[in-house]
Design a protein around this motif. Structure first.
Motif, PDB file in Angstrom:
ATOM      1  N   SER A 424       0.863  -1.176   0.000  1.00 62.05           N
ATOM      2  CA  SER A 424       0.000   0.000   0.000  1.00 62.05           C
ATOM      3  C   SER A 424       0.897   1.223   0.000  1.00 62.05           C
ATOM      4  N   ASP A 425       0.267   2.408   0.015  1.00 60.94           N
ATOM      5  CA  ASP A 425       1.062   3.627   0.052  1.00 60.94           C
ATOM      6  C   ASP A 425       1.757   3.821   1.397  1.00 60.94           C
ATOM      7  N   ARG A 426       1.423   2.951   2.377  1.00 57.13           N
ATOM      8  CA  ARG A 426       2.063   3.040   3.691  1.00 57.13           C
ATOM      9  C   ARG A 426       3.265   2.109   3.811  1.00 57.13           C
ATOM     10  N   GLY A 427       3.480   1.270   2.802  1.00 60.92           N
ATOM     11  CA  GLY A 427       4.631   0.373   2.839  1.00 60.92           C
ATOM     12  C   GLY A 427       4.264  -1.023   2.396  1.00 60.92           C
ATOM     13  N   THR A 428       5.144  -1.949   2.701  1.00 60.26           N
ATOM     14  CA  THR A 428       4.973  -3.349   2.330  1.00 60.26           C
ATOM     15  C   THR A 428       4.843  -4.196   3.591  1.00 60.26           C
ATOM     16  N   ASP A 429       3.785  -5.036   3.649  1.00 60.95           N
ATOM     17  CA  ASP A 429       3.598  -5.937   4.774  1.00 60.95           C
ATOM     18  C   ASP A 429       4.176  -7.297   4.429  1.00 60.95           C
ATOM     19  N   VAL A 430       4.958  -7.843   5.363  1.00 57.74           N
ATOM     20  CA  VAL A 430       5.552  -9.162   5.164  1.00 57.74           C
ATOM     21  C   VAL A 430       5.144 -10.074   6.318  1.00 57.74           C
ATOM     22  N   GLN A 431       4.979 -11.337   5.998  1.00 54.45           N
ATOM     23  CA  GLN A 431       4.616 -12.340   6.995  1.00 54.45           C
ATOM     24  C   GLN A 431       5.836 -13.196   7.287  1.00 54.45           C
ATOM     25  N   LEU A 432       6.323 -13.123   8.533  1.00 58.15           N
ATOM     26  CA  LEU A 432       7.477 -13.927   8.929  1.00 58.15           C
ATOM     27  C   LEU A 432       7.072 -15.399   9.021  1.00 58.15           C
ATOM     28  N   ARG A 433       8.008 -16.270   8.700  1.00 57.78           N
ATOM     29  CA  ARG A 433       7.738 -17.702   8.857  1.00 57.78           C
ATOM     30  C   ARG A 433       7.629 -18.043  10.348  1.00 57.78           C
ATOM     31  N   GLN A 434       8.617 -17.650  11.115  1.00 50.52           N
ATOM     32  CA  GLN A 434       8.642 -17.833  12.567  1.00 50.52           C
ATOM     33  C   GLN A 434       9.470 -16.700  13.154  1.00 50.52           C
ATOM     34  N   PRO A 435       9.004 -16.090  14.254  1.00 46.42           N
ATOM     35  CA  PRO A 435       7.724 -16.315  14.914  1.00 46.42           C
ATOM     36  C   PRO A 435       6.560 -15.793  14.081  1.00 46.42           C
ATOM     37  N   ALA A 436       5.339 -16.009  14.550  1.00 48.24           N
ATOM     38  CA  ALA A 436       4.137 -15.663  13.785  1.00 48.24           C
ATOM     39  C   ALA A 436       3.877 -14.168  13.878  1.00 48.24           C
ATOM     40  N   VAL A 437       4.553 -13.417  13.025  1.00 48.38           N
ATOM     41  CA  VAL A 437       4.479 -11.958  13.049  1.00 48.38           C
ATOM     42  C   VAL A 437       4.274 -11.451  11.628  1.00 48.38           C
ATOM     43  N   THR A 438       3.385 -10.469  11.488  1.00 45.92           N
ATOM     44  CA  THR A 438       3.270  -9.714  10.240  1.00 45.92           C
ATOM     45  C   THR A 438       3.820  -8.322  10.496  1.00 45.92           C
ATOM     46  N   ALA A 439       4.807  -7.926   9.703  1.00 44.73           N
ATOM     47  CA  ALA A 439       5.516  -6.666   9.941  1.00 44.73           C
ATOM     48  C   ALA A 439       5.408  -5.766   8.722  1.00 44.73           C
ATOM     49  N   ARG A 440       5.585  -4.476   8.942  1.00 47.94           N
ATOM     50  CA  ARG A 440       5.534  -3.505   7.845  1.00 47.94           C
ATOM     51  C   ARG A 440       6.916  -2.944   7.573  1.00 47.94           C
ATOM     52  N   LEU A 441       7.286  -2.934   6.302  1.00 45.11           N
ATOM     53  CA  LEU A 441       8.507  -2.272   5.846  1.00 45.11           C
ATOM     54  C   LEU A 441       8.100  -0.911   5.302  1.00 45.11           C
ATOM     55  N   VAL A 442       8.386   0.133   6.064  1.00 45.48           N
ATOM     56  CA  VAL A 442       7.950   1.482   5.691  1.00 45.48           C
ATOM     57  C   VAL A 442       8.813   2.006   4.556  1.00 45.48           C
ATOM     58  N   GLY A 443       8.156   2.595   3.560  1.00 52.11           N
ATOM     59  CA  GLY A 443       8.875   3.201   2.450  1.00 52.11           C
ATOM     60  C   GLY A 443       9.510   2.210   1.501  1.00 52.11           C
ATOM     61  N   VAL A 444       9.074   0.962   1.559  1.00 51.84           N
ATOM     62  CA  VAL A 444       9.636  -0.097   0.714  1.00 51.84           C
ATOM     63  C   VAL A 444       8.527  -0.649  -0.171  1.00 51.84           C
ATOM     64  N   GLU A 445       8.845  -0.878  -1.427  1.00 48.07           N
ATOM     65  CA  GLU A 445       7.868  -1.449  -2.355  1.00 48.07           C
ATOM     66  C   GLU A 445       8.447  -2.726  -2.948  1.00 48.07           C
ATOM     67  N   LEU A 446       7.745  -3.857  -2.705  1.00 47.06           N
ATOM     68  CA  LEU A 446       8.193  -5.154  -3.192  1.00 47.06           C
ATOM     69  C   LEU A 446       7.017  -5.883  -3.821  1.00 47.06           C
ATOM     70  N   GLN A 453      14.242 -11.622   2.864  1.00 45.56           N
ATOM     71  CA  GLN A 453      14.898 -11.642   4.162  1.00 45.56           C
ATOM     72  C   GLN A 453      14.762 -10.250   4.778  1.00 45.56           C
ATOM     73  N   VAL A 454      14.310 -10.190   6.027  1.00 48.11           N
ATOM     74  CA  VAL A 454      14.169  -8.902   6.711  1.00 48.11           C
ATOM     75  C   VAL A 454      14.931  -8.952   8.027  1.00 48.11           C
ATOM     76  N   ARG A 455      15.414  -7.777   8.453  1.00 44.38           N
ATOM     77  CA  ARG A 455      16.172  -7.682   9.694  1.00 44.38           C
ATOM     78  C   ARG A 455      15.379  -6.901  10.732  1.00 44.38           C
ATOM     79  N   LEU A 456      15.368  -7.406  11.952  1.00 41.15           N
ATOM     80  CA  LEU A 456      14.733  -6.689  13.047  1.00 41.15           C
ATOM     81  C   LEU A 456      15.663  -5.562  13.478  1.00 41.15           C
ATOM     82  N   ASP A 457      15.216  -4.323  13.247  1.00 44.32           N
ATOM     83  CA  ASP A 457      16.088  -3.163  13.454  1.00 44.32           C
ATOM     84  C   ASP A 457      15.939  -2.556  14.843  1.00 44.32           C
ATOM     85  N   ALA A 458      14.704  -2.584  15.396  1.00 44.71           N
ATOM     86  CA  ALA A 458      14.494  -1.963  16.711  1.00 44.71           C
ATOM     87  C   ALA A 458      13.208  -2.493  17.316  1.00 44.71           C
ATOM     88  N   VAL A 459      13.167  -2.486  18.652  1.00 44.20           N
ATOM     89  CA  VAL A 459      11.968  -2.894  19.392  1.00 44.20           C
ATOM     90  C   VAL A 459      11.757  -1.915  20.533  1.00 44.20           C
TER      91      VAL A 459
END
Length: 472
Positions: A424-446, A453-459
């Motif tokens: 969407s215009d807000r970014g790209t949503d990805v579904q991790l294999r494990q753990p069961a998390v759906t995350a958003r990559l802001v400003g990324v279009e795929l 492959q995605v990296r956990l940058d901050a929590v």
């Protein structure tokens, strides 16, 4: 979901869940007068005349440790067809309009769930005691008797008050094991009826989306993790019995011009057209003559590209609500995902509206007007349930965000395998294999369906947020 009484773990996440409930003003305790009224009703016992159906060998099928048992089922063969007996907890046998338990139920609307505890709609003296269909106990019930033809279509419906006695409290795993081995003929018949009803749903043009089931799992040592859970087939077959009963009740109400129905509008044509374009872009041909429901049923959620399409297709099933009416059935009364009229009547221990739906169905089958206490507040139910479901949804979302942050906090810097499921215009949503998390990559279009492959940058555990970025 049903409640279970298990050891409540202690620790930072449990404390954070308690703080979250306080933040969202979740009522974690009943006022003393409500508890006292529930306990008095449990001691007094059920009211209303009812038939004796304790010879019916009903069973309940629920998650392990469940205590708030709304439904018990039995399926018999009758010629080439079936007789489904479905006993529903009779909450109105204990609760009067305007009494403290009733008034508190209107405030709560639904039971609410956290990983560490359940916030019930009714005090446990009723919800896990006198009104619950616990095994080897005589219990008041609203007993549905639904006769089905060989193809699974409804031939006849009856509903009455009864005293029932469940023979066994089965878990889904136990029921599935018995079906797989063929050791319980009744459960084998339930599986056959479940399959037939799913087929009838397809024939009507209904649709069920096989969305990934993200579940907060509490381990035996008191910690939590997130998993994708694949429901057992018996869960779908058991759910079809509940849907069958809701369809029977909803059809009665729609035909009589009085009731409270669960509704879902047909998919918006513009949204469907946008979905068609996304499907073609994903390499999934969707011919114009194939309707939305028929296309969605062709998707395999285990294939990455098709799983992304299933996630996108969920936008076509939005806008669920309730409609109450007395005198004329509204035009927009159907539940389009079921392609039928449909009423909530099978979970009165956990949803306020089901108590009213059951009373209306009992009256309609008896050929009389529903009781005055039902009609007096009928028009209030849709708004009350919308408020309750909104509060429950807010808790569900916040709990998932909180657990995700706590589970992922020790893993900052780690790389995870994921699949692109939405853009969407807000970014790209990805579904991790494990753990069961759906995350958003802001400003990324795929591209949809891409395995990345995605990296956990901050929590930020306190803020319930996590940040993922594409792995370089």
């Amino acid at each position: 979901m049903t409640s279970s009484r298990r050891r409540v773990p202690t620790g930072p996440l449990t404390d954070a869940l308690a703080d979250l409930r306080a933040e969202l003003e979740v009522p974690t305790a009943f006022p003393p007068e409500v508890e006292q009224a529930a306990e008095a009703a449990a001691v007094r016992g059920p009211r209303h005349d009812r038939v004796d159906a304790t010879d019916l060998p009903l069973v309940t099928i629920d998650p392990p440790g469940s205590r708030d048992l709304d439904q018990a089922v039995h399926v018999a063969a009758e010629g080439r067809g079936f007789v489904v007996s479905y006993a529903i907890a009779d909450v109105a046998a204990f609760v009067d309009q305007g009494d403290p338990v009733d008034e508190e139920a209107w405030v709560r609307g639904v039971s609410r769930y956290s990983p560490d505890r359940v916030i019930p709609l009714h005090p446990r003296a009723l919800s896990e005691g006198a009104a619950s269909l616990l095994p080897d106990e005589d219990r008041p019930a609203v007993l549905w008797t639904i006769r089905l033809g060989a193809d699974g279509d409804i031939d006849d419906v009856a509903v009455r008050r009864a005293t029932v006695r469940s023979r066994a409290q089965l878990t889904y795993a136990e029921a599935q094991h018995a079906i797989d081995l063929g050791t319980d003929p009744m459960l084998v018949r339930l599986s056959r009826v479940g399959r037939l009803r799913a087929e009838r749903e397809w024939v009507r043009g209904g649709v069920s989306l096989a969305l990934p089931d993200q579940e907060v799992h509490r381990t035996d040592d008191g910690t939590f993790d997130l998993r994708y859970r694949a429901p057992r087939p018996v869960e779908e077959w058991n759910a079809q019995i509940s849907l069958l009963t809701g369809i029977a009740a909803g059809t009665m109400m729609a035909d009589a011009g009085i009731g409270v129905l669960r509704t879902l509008p047909a998919p918006d044509p513009d949204a469907v057209q946008a979905l068609r374009q996304r499907a073609w872009a994903l390499g999934l041909p969707w011919p114009r003559e194939i309707p939305y429901a028929a296309f969605v049923r062709t998707l395999d959620p285990h294939e990455p590209v098709e799983a992304a399409m299933v996630s996108l297709a969920a936008v076509g099933l939005r806008g669920a609500g309730y409609v109450a009416f007395d005198g004329e059935t509204p035009d927009e009364h159907r539940h389009e995902a079921l392609a039928s009229a449909y009423a909530h009547v099978t979970a009165p221990l956990r949803r306020l509206v089901d108590r009213y739906g059951s009373e209306i169905a009992l009256a309609l089958h008896a050929g009389v007007r529903p009781s005055g206490w039902v009609l007096e507040r009928l028009d209030e139910l849709p708004k009350a349930m919308a408020r309750a479901r909104g509060r429950a949804g807010a808790l569900d979302r916040a709990v998932l965000d909180l657990v995700e942050a706590h589970v992922l906090a020790p893993q900052v810097g780690r790389t995870f395998a994921a699949t692109v499921v939405r853009t969407s215009d807000r970014g790209t949503d990805v579904q991790l294999r494990q753990p069961a998390v759906t995350a958003r990559l802001v400003g990324v279009e795929l591209p949809l369906g891409t395995e990345v492959q995605v990296r956990l940058d901050a929590v930020d555990a306190a803020g319930r947020t996590v940040v993922f970025v594409p792995a370089s």
